[in-house]
Design an enzyme around this catalytic site. Structure first.
Site, PDB file in Angstrom:
ATOM      1  CG  ASP A  38       0.465   3.967   6.645  1.00  0.00           C
ATOM      2  OD1 ASP A  38      -0.477   3.229   6.304  1.00  0.00           O
ATOM      3  OD2 ASP A  38       1.641   3.578   6.731  1.00  0.00           O
ATOM      4  CB  THR A  81      -4.505  -3.056   8.385  1.00  0.00           C
ATOM      5  OG1 THR A  81      -4.588  -2.246   9.553  1.00  0.00           O
ATOM      6  CG2 THR A  81      -3.085  -3.019   7.863  1.00  0.00           C
ATOM      7  CE  LYS A 115      -2.081  -1.365   3.821  1.00  0.00           C
ATOM      8  NZ  LYS A 115      -1.476  -2.692   3.942  1.00  0.00           N
ATOM      9  NE  ARG A 166       6.521  -4.208   5.605  1.00  0.00           N
ATOM     10  CZ  ARG A 166       5.351  -3.653   5.912  1.00  0.00           C
ATOM     11  NH1 ARG A 166       4.499  -4.282   6.690  1.00  0.00           N
ATOM     12  NH2 ARG A 166       5.042  -2.468   5.447  1.00  0.00           N
TER      13      ARG A 166
HETATM   14  N1  LIG Z   1       3.898  -5.374  -5.835  1.00  0.00           N
HETATM   15  C1  LIG Z   1       5.127  -5.373  -5.317  1.00  0.00           C
HETATM   16  N2  LIG Z   1       6.194  -5.662  -6.098  1.00  0.00           N
HETATM   17  C2  LIG Z   1       7.434  -5.702  -5.566  1.00  0.00           C
HETATM   18  N3  LIG Z   1       7.717  -5.431  -4.265  1.00  0.00           N
HETATM   19  C3  LIG Z   1       6.694  -5.128  -3.455  1.00  0.00           C
HETATM   20  C4  LIG Z   1       5.362  -5.066  -3.936  1.00  0.00           C
HETATM   21  N4  LIG Z   1       4.547  -4.734  -2.908  1.00  0.00           N
HETATM   22  C5  LIG Z   1       5.331  -4.594  -1.826  1.00  0.00           C
HETATM   23  N5  LIG Z   1       6.633  -4.825  -2.140  1.00  0.00           N
HETATM   24  C6  LIG Z   1       7.755  -4.824  -1.206  1.00  0.00           C
HETATM   25  O1  LIG Z   1       7.230  -5.070   0.093  1.00  0.00           O
HETATM   26  C7  LIG Z   1       7.593  -4.029   0.995  1.00  0.00           C
HETATM   27  C8  LIG Z   1       6.398  -3.693   1.853  1.00  0.00           C
HETATM   28  O2  LIG Z   1       5.426  -2.987   1.128  1.00  0.00           O
HETATM   29  P1  LIG Z   1       4.620  -1.754   1.747  1.00  0.00           P
HETATM   30  O3  LIG Z   1       4.172  -0.899   0.631  1.00  0.00           O
HETATM   31  O4  LIG Z   1       5.420  -1.096   2.811  1.00  0.00           O
HETATM   32  O5  LIG Z   1       3.366  -2.520   2.391  1.00  0.00           O
HETATM   33  P2  LIG Z   1       2.108  -1.928   3.188  1.00  0.00           P
HETATM   34  O6  LIG Z   1       2.201  -0.438   3.157  1.00  0.00           O
HETATM   35  O7  LIG Z   1       0.916  -2.476   2.473  1.00  0.00           O
HETATM   36  O8  LIG Z   1       2.212  -2.478   4.579  1.00  0.00           O
HETATM   37  C9  LIG Z   1       8.079  -2.881   0.126  1.00  0.00           C
HETATM   38  O9  LIG Z   1       9.171  -2.224   0.728  1.00  0.00           O
HETATM   39  C10 LIG Z   1       8.508  -3.518  -1.176  1.00  0.00           C
HETATM   40  O10 LIG Z   1       9.885  -3.816  -1.140  1.00  0.00           O
HETATM   41 MG   LIG Z   2       2.538   0.764   4.829  1.00  0.00          MG
END
Ligand SMILES: Nc1ncnc2c1ncn2[C@@H]1O[C@H](COP(=O)(O)OP(=O)(O)O)[C@@H](O)[C@H]1O
Ligand SMILES: [Mg+2]
Length: 344
Positions: free
Chosen positions: A115, A164, A70, A224
């Site tokens: 966020d 979330t 996200k 992640r």
């Molecule tokens: N679609 C994707 N393709 C490649 N890497 C991704 C992708 N989605 C997430 N990641 C990796 O996973 C990590 C976590 O994603 P993040 O955007 O921080 O998740 P969220 O905000 O949903 O908790 C990022 O730092 C990135 O390296």
């Molecule tokens: Mg996040």
């Protein structure tokens, strides 16, 4: 923006990353962002249409379990349209004044990323409505009978919010995301393999296909987690002076108590508690949390989505139930009377 004072809820755009490495693994273009095809296709149209009209894209809401991308999407969108992101989070905006200062400090075309928007306080939420809808900020000056409202025009901006817990967002807030609300999906093993191969390349390590597959299987379908496992396996191989082979991956991950389903010790404890203490369920979340001395929110937001997705746990109106697969995974026999009790 490194000069931001400590209590300013605006953070610099990469503050939430633990290290330079996490930032480096984050894709910044659509062609590097693996999977989530429906979301990408919709966003590309939205962004192009906005660009052609020379107007910032409309407000967007992303939701889904942690680690699915996200925050990455919010930054990627900024990069694709060439604008700045100002990041903050629901709990960081404590007072109406905090939000007012964030909004009035936006430059035209900025993205405001909020966020954990489900943790925004209700009075602040109400200030956000006119800002999102009409680009104005209503400020009340003074108190009592002499109080008056002044209206400030805000520069055009795009708000991107992530959560979330979509169910905790009020209907009026949800309806203001006029650009769309998008649910991020868990990734397939093939998509995760692509992601870890890409990450391995950035980290400068060689990863054989088989090792990528082992990581993908244990990644909880979450990028992640996959990147985290890759880094731990790399550490292990480095210390053992061995290659990053599938064997070193398996050894490194069993050292972390992550099993071949990708379940952590806590995931297994949740299932064991339901099975052993509560005869397979149904049992309420608060009871499970109390039995494990864990927070309800952690279990609900971090552990359960994946357990449900893997078919190990079911959520019913009467509580949580361990499935047949959960028993099998724990190496226990499924009590047939449980099926009778639950489904008759
Ligand atoms: N679609 C994707 N393709 C490649 N890497 C991704 C992708 N989605 C997430 N990641 C990796 O996973 C990590 C976590 O994603 P993040 O955007 O921080 O998740 P969220 O905000 O949903 O908790 C990022 O730092 C990135 O390296
Ligand atoms: Mg996040």
């Amino acid at each position: 923006m490194s000069s931001t004072p400590p209590n300013n809820p605006l953070q610099s755009s990469n503050k939430e990353d633990f290290s330079f490495l996490d930032q480096a693994l984050r894709p910044s273009r659509f062609d590097e962002y693996v999977g989530q095809e429906t979301i990408k296709n919709n966003l590309k149209i939205l962004l192009q249409a906005a660009r052609e009209r020379a107007h910032p894209p409309e407000h967007l809401l992303f939701y889904g379990p942690p680690g699915l991308g996200k925050t990455t999407l919010a930054h990627l969108i900024a990069n694709e349209i060439g604008c700045q992101v100002k990041s903050t989070s629901g709990p960081a905006i404590e007072k109406v004044g905090d939000l007012a200062s964030i909004l009035t400090n936006l430059s035209p075309g900025d993205i405001l990323f909020i966020d954990e928007i489900h943790r925004l306080n209700k009075t602040i939420e109400e200030v956000l409505y006119p800002a999102m809808e009409s680009g104005v900020l209503d400020i009340i000056i003074g108190k009592g009978p002499s109080a008056r409202t002044i209206q400030l025009d805000l520069p055009p901006f795009t708000m991107i919010a992530a959560t979330t817990r979509i169910a905790l967002l009020s209907a009026p807030l949800r309806s203001r995301f006029s650009g769309g609300t998008f649910r991020l999906e868990f990734y397939t093993d093939e998509e995760i393999e692509k992601i870890v191969h890409r990450s391995a390349g950035i980290l400068g390590v060689t990863l054989v296909d088989d090792a990528a597959r082992q990581i993908a299987e244990r990644s909880r379908s979450t990028p992640r987690t996959a990147n985290y496992l890759l880094k731990r396996a790399r550490d292990y191989a480095q210390v053992q002076k061995s290659d990053l082979s599938s064997r070193s991956v398996v050894e490194a991950l069993s050292l972390l108590e992550i099993d071949h389903f990708g379940l952590t010790a806590l995931d297994r404890k949740i299932l064991e508690t339901i099975v052993q203490k509560f005869n397979g369920g149904p049992v309420g979340l608060s009871t499970i949390a109390a039995a494990l001395s864990e927070e309800m929110a952690t279990i609900e937001e971090v552990n359960e989505p994946y357990l449900i997705q893997r078919g190990l746990l079911e959520r019913t109106p009467r509580g949580r139930i361990a499935t047949r697969l959960a028993y099998e995974h724990l190496g226990l026999e499924y009590p047939e009377e449980l099926a009778k009790r639950l489904f008759s």
